[in-house]
Each structure stands twice: as C-alpha cells, then as structure tokens.
Design a protein around this motif. Structure first.
Motif, PDB file in Angstrom:
ATOM      1  N   ARG A 188     -38.991 -47.909 -23.991  1.00  0.00           N
ATOM      2  CA  ARG A 188     -37.975 -46.793 -24.274  1.00  0.00           C
ATOM      3  C   ARG A 188     -38.380 -45.495 -23.458  1.00  0.00           C
ATOM      4  N   LEU A 189     -37.499 -44.583 -23.627  1.00  0.00           N
ATOM      5  CA  LEU A 189     -37.612 -43.366 -22.650  1.00  0.00           C
ATOM      6  C   LEU A 189     -38.281 -42.041 -23.578  1.00  0.00           C
ATOM      7  N   ASP A 190     -38.479 -42.656 -24.884  1.00  0.00           N
ATOM      8  CA  ASP A 190     -38.833 -41.423 -25.935  1.00  0.00           C
ATOM      9  C   ASP A 190     -39.774 -40.408 -25.146  1.00  0.00           C
ATOM     10  N   HIS A 191     -40.871 -40.743 -24.729  1.00  0.00           N
ATOM     11  CA  HIS A 191     -41.830 -40.039 -24.206  1.00  0.00           C
ATOM     12  C   HIS A 191     -41.631 -39.358 -22.664  1.00  0.00           C
ATOM     13  N   THR A 192     -40.666 -39.543 -21.922  1.00  0.00           N
ATOM     14  CA  THR A 192     -40.338 -39.082 -20.917  1.00  0.00           C
ATOM     15  C   THR A 192     -40.737 -37.462 -20.743  1.00  0.00           C
ATOM     16  N   LYS A 193     -41.065 -37.191 -19.435  1.00  0.00           N
ATOM     17  CA  LYS A 193     -41.459 -35.828 -19.201  1.00  0.00           C
ATOM     18  C   LYS A 193     -40.300 -35.235 -18.562  1.00  0.00           C
ATOM     19  N   SER A 194     -39.233 -35.744 -18.265  1.00  0.00           N
ATOM     20  CA  SER A 194     -38.166 -35.246 -17.485  1.00  0.00           C
ATOM     21  C   SER A 194     -37.154 -34.257 -18.439  1.00  0.00           C
ATOM     22  N   THR A 195     -37.316 -33.080 -17.750  1.00  0.00           N
ATOM     23  CA  THR A 195     -36.348 -32.081 -18.846  1.00  0.00           C
ATOM     24  C   THR A 195     -34.854 -32.594 -18.983  1.00  0.00           C
ATOM     25  N   ILE A 196     -34.178 -33.169 -17.990  1.00  0.00           N
ATOM     26  CA  ILE A 196     -33.057 -33.340 -17.932  1.00  0.00           C
ATOM     27  C   ILE A 196     -32.639 -34.783 -18.669  1.00  0.00           C
ATOM     28  N   PHE A 197     -33.643 -35.605 -18.668  1.00  0.00           N
ATOM     29  CA  PHE A 197     -33.279 -36.947 -19.629  1.00  0.00           C
ATOM     30  C   PHE A 197     -33.435 -36.519 -21.073  1.00  0.00           C
ATOM     31  N   LYS A 198     -34.606 -35.634 -21.405  1.00  0.00           N
ATOM     32  CA  LYS A 198     -34.728 -35.189 -22.688  1.00  0.00           C
ATOM     33  C   LYS A 198     -33.549 -34.552 -23.467  1.00  0.00           C
ATOM     34  N   PHE A 245     -37.366 -30.396 -12.493  1.00  0.00           N
ATOM     35  CA  PHE A 245     -36.620 -30.443 -13.706  1.00  0.00           C
ATOM     36  C   PHE A 245     -36.329 -31.843 -13.999  1.00  0.00           C
ATOM     37  N   LEU A 246     -35.809 -32.506 -12.962  1.00  0.00           N
ATOM     38  CA  LEU A 246     -35.595 -33.873 -13.295  1.00  0.00           C
ATOM     39  C   LEU A 246     -36.806 -34.824 -13.603  1.00  0.00           C
ATOM     40  N   ILE A 247     -37.831 -34.647 -12.742  1.00  0.00           N
ATOM     41  CA  ILE A 247     -38.999 -35.571 -12.937  1.00  0.00           C
ATOM     42  C   ILE A 247     -39.994 -35.070 -14.031  1.00  0.00           C
TER      43      ILE A 247
END
Length: 248
Positions: A188-198, A245-247
């Motif tokens: 899942r992408l729940d714990h992504t650090k990417s601001t834009i994905f959040k 911001f993205l990554i």
C-alpha cells in the motif's frame, strides 16, 4: 530548429544521455536492443524490452524479468553507469534480460479497443497489473526463450502486483518462477513520505470529481513532463523544491 522545451532544459548539456532513447543508451554501451509486444487478456498492449550481448542467445540461458515501480518505466534499470545499472550488470553476468513496462506508462499506452483519452482505459491498479500484466509478460518470455521458469525482480509497484498475483494463483506461479526478488517492497502507499501523494490520497474524492469533470485521466502525461522542463529551466530552485515535495 531546436525544440522549445530544450531551451529551458537545465539538465541538457550536463548529462550526455539526457535526450537519448532507451534504445540509444543500450546501443552506445555495445548491446543489442529488441522490443516485444505483448497483449494482455483484458486488451492492454505492453511493450517489453530485451537486451542482449549477441544476436542469437543460447537456449537455456537463465531469463530474468525486471519490473519497474510507480510513475516509472524500464528506463530505471539502465539509469546509471554501465557497471552500476542493474540491467547491464545482469546481462554481463550471463542472464537473458527482459524489462517490463506496465500498462499506462509511456512505452505501453496501447489497447485493442480503448483510447487513452477514455476513463475506462485508466480504471486499473496494482491488482490488474498482477492479474493480467505479469502473467502475460512472463509467459511471453517462457515461450520466446524456451525456459521453464523465470526470475522476477520487482521494484516498489513491481512488487505490489506480485504480492497480489502469487497468493491468488500459487500453483500457476510455482510453475513459472524460480525466484522472486522484491526491492523496496510495498503493498500500500499508506506510509509514503511524498507530500504530493499524501495530499492526493487525503483529497482523493474531490480530485477524482474534478478530473472526471475535466476529462483528465492521465495525471503524469507528456504535457506535465514538458511543463516541468520549462519550470526547472527558468527557476532551478523550483525544480529542487518540487523534487523534495514529490519524493519526500
């Protein structure tokens, strides 16, 4: 005449490979490049790449399949010096190297009936990639090479699809894979650090409604890529900010 977008390109001139195609980079390193078209059960047309050291690959050479991560393509496996790039290193170690391009990426935009401008074309996720893309590509490799089993190396999204695929068809994959390597594995992408994905996840319903009204289904399309070139060329600091911001 020089492409307008190239005038604002901050990377061009620094990286000699920046505007070269996948095929050109393969050739300049002394290897042979092939494109193989695969049609999935649900009609998506995928382009797989094969790189070789000689025209005729001996029968029985171990085959390895590399599957990229989210918002990426087969490019990621050759993006480095030749002695560092995973695809070239595997090739030099004696493997028959195949690289996948997921549905909806720049190399695999085709479909037997659907247009990329339609909403229906873009209605897929990791599940469909594991259910349709992975089996079609692996079976194509087996049929082309004559090997019984393939080694599968996935990165990020390339692992997520297999975490769905393998448990749902264990016997199928036991007959086709001798190894599954999961690099940066995710489900899942729940714990992504990417601001834009959040932010996209947080406001998913609103964004979906807005883009559907505007008939925008390809968020990272060619226009956004070229616009980024101009923005980064005019304001280099913006490019650094956007990357963070993205990554992160």
């Amino acid at each position: 005449m020089q492409n307008l977008f190239d005038l604002f390109d901050p990377v061009q001139g620094k990286d000699p490979d920046f505007n070269k195609s996948f095929e050109e980079i393969v050739h300049e390193n002394g290897y042979i490049f092939e494109t193989h078209e695969v049609v999935t059960e649900d009609g998506y047309i995928l382009n797989m790449f094969r790189i070789k050291k000689e025209q005729n690959v001996p029968q029985g050479r171990p085959a390895v399949f590399l599957q990229h991560g989210i918002t990426d393509s087969a490019d990621c496996w050759i993006m480095n010096y030749a002695d560092k790039a995973p695809a070239f290193r595997l090739l030099n170690e004696g493997y028959d190297v195949w690289l996948g391009n997921q549905r909806g990426t720049k190399y695999s935009m085709g479909h037997t009936t659907l247009s990329t401008k339609s909403k229906e074309y873009w209605e897929f996720s990791f599940t469909e990639m594991g259910r349709f893309d992975a089996p079609a590509q692996v079976d194509y490799i087996r049929a082309s090479t004559g090997v019984d089993k393939v080694s599968f190396i996935g990165h990020s999204q390339g692992t997520a699809q297999m975490f769905y695929a393998i448990p749902s068809r264990e016997d199928f994959w036991k007959e086709r894979l001798n190894l599954f390597v999961a690099l940066a594995p995710i489900t899942r992408l729940d714990h992504t650090k990417s601001t834009i994905f959040k932010q996209m996840a947080k406001h998913y319903k609103v964004l979906t409604s807005m883009t559907n009204l505007a008939h925008i289904y390809d968020f990272f399309g060619p226009l956004s890529q070229e616009a980024t070139k101009i923005a980064c060329g005019l304001i280099p600091a913006f490019c650094q900010f956007a990357e963070g911001f993205l990554i992160t």
